[in-house]
Design a protein around this motif. Structure first.
Motif: not given
Length: 422
Positions: A36-52
């Protein structure tokens, strides 16, 4: 009342027996680290850069999925050779995205979601504003709208108990859920695949041990599978329902219905239901229990307590998310948060314990067996896992299993565990 139906469920929080089955014993083979391959990251609100928080990521044309943690971070493991797969990222009130797997990096993938800004004029008030009838139809149609075949789900479960700002107990597990059809009233079974657990017993007194829960606490708040735990169609007249501003998810319009129990003699429920406008399916539920009646709440949640103490919950909250695959909805994520106060008779200050449990379905497939033969690693509803801290020293402990990425406080706790046992 629906609250009475909850009592047997909520008492799971006070079990004192310990589950001694070997934590890593399982008939399910795990893929090797090379598969398997593991991908890591972050999901962010494009308007104010708050995390989702709790954004859903799923690999299209598979049942592989995961969710973001409380800091918007995710870890997604996919089998090698999945390219050119695409990944769907969605969250309530945001425009969904489909991104090629090649977009993702092993570390540091940033995904921006845009809030929905269009007028949701296509969502008309249901049946001249009859929100109660909409909820009744939602319950009546559950056999048609949800996966209605026996299903085996792989899920990741995490439960933390904190005293003040410090984590004093941490349990994590990969489990197999033997899910019954939504039209079937039978209860479901959970099989332990792999788990690790630790507790700081110097900071966790005997009372807190009686408040430990388990994976069933998050499974049994699946409203569409267990409507009696919240309300059932014959009890809907006991509730007030009203429409709120509609929203959407994954390009689907949703009714938003708030509800409140009118009978307030006992602890009572209120919250919000997000219902798909096309299929009248529950997509998400945010539930709260009013526990101002301390005596009744204590009787409901606390089965036994030391002498000279008063114990009562002050906050009880549940979140449930459903996801869609091939035109059918299924249980995807749930979270339960219970905040307890412990007043000792001869102590000036009280203690507060937060029990935070969450479960995310990471894969599923139809179950071929009509009747499941229970093995030793099936979990009894009234027992909890035994301590096993050895897993915290193994950086590859979860192998190919998708898990909820630990947030900073959980990661710090894991690092301290590793330091203490090296």
């Amino acid at each position: 009342m629906a609250v009475k139906n909850l009592k047997s469920l909520l008492l799971f929080l006070v079990g004192m027996l310990i589950y001694y089955a070997p934590l890593n014993a399982s008939p399910f083979l795990q893929d090797s680290d090379q598969d398997y391959v593991e991908y890591k990251g972050e999901v962010i609100n494009s308007n104010n850069e708050d995390v989702i928080v709790n954004a859903h990521l799923s690999v299209n044309e598979t049942n592989i999925s995961t969710v973001t943690n409380s800091e918007g971070k995710f870890s997604l493991k996919v089998p090698k050779g999945s390219s050119p797969a695409t990944v769907n990222i969605s969250y309530l009130g945001y425009q969904s995205k489909n991104l090629p797997l090649s977009y993702f990096k092993p570390r540091g993938t940033i995904i921006y979601l845009e809030p929905v800004v269009e007028e949701l004029s296509e969502v008309k008030v249901y049946e001249a504003g009859d929100a109660r009838r909409l909820v009744r139809n939602m319950l009546d149609n559950r056999g048609d709208n949800y996966i209605d075949d026996p299903t085996q789900m792989t899920a990741f479960y995490r439960e933390s108990i904190s005293k003040g700002n410090r984590n004093v107990s941490l349990s994590e597990a990969v489990v197999k859920i033997h899910k019954k059809p939504y039209s079937d009233f039978g209860e479901e079974d959970i099989e332990l695949v792999k788990a690790r657990k630790t507790a700081d017993y110097e900071r966790l007194d005997t009372l807190a041990l009686k408040l430990r829960g388990g994976p069933f606490n998050t499974l049994f708040i699946d409203v569409m599978k267990y409507p009696d735990y919240l309300f059932y169609e014959r009890d809907l007249d006991n509730y007030e329902f009203s429409f709120e501003e509609p929203t959407q998810i994954d390009n689907r319009y949703l009714y938003v219905v708030s509800f409140e129990d009118m009978n307030k003699n006992m602890p009572w429920f209120f919250g919000t239901l997000f219902i798909d406008a096309e299929t009248q399916s529950l997509v998400r539920a945010k539930l709260n229990m009013n526990v101002d009646n301390r005596r009744a709440a204590t009787n409901m949640f606390v089965n036994k307590k030391p002498g000279g103490t008063k114990v009562y919950p002050i906050e009880v909250m549940y979140d449930i998310d459903y996801h869609q695959q091939d035109g059918k909805w299924y249980f995807g994520y749930s979270n339960a948060q219970l905040l307890f106060v412990v007043n000792w008779k001869r102590k000036l200050f009280n203690s507060r314990y937060l029990v935070d449990s969450e479960m995310a379905v990471t894969n599923w497939h139809p179950q071929s067996e009509d009747r499941i033969k229970k093995r030793d690693n099936f979990i009894n509803k009234r027992v909890v896992m035994a301590d096993d801290i050895s897993g915290f020293t193994d950086l590859q402990f979860w192998g190919s299993n998708n898990i909820i990425e630990p947030d900073k406080s959980i990661q710090n706790a894991i690092e301290k565990i590793q330091e203490n046992i090296q």
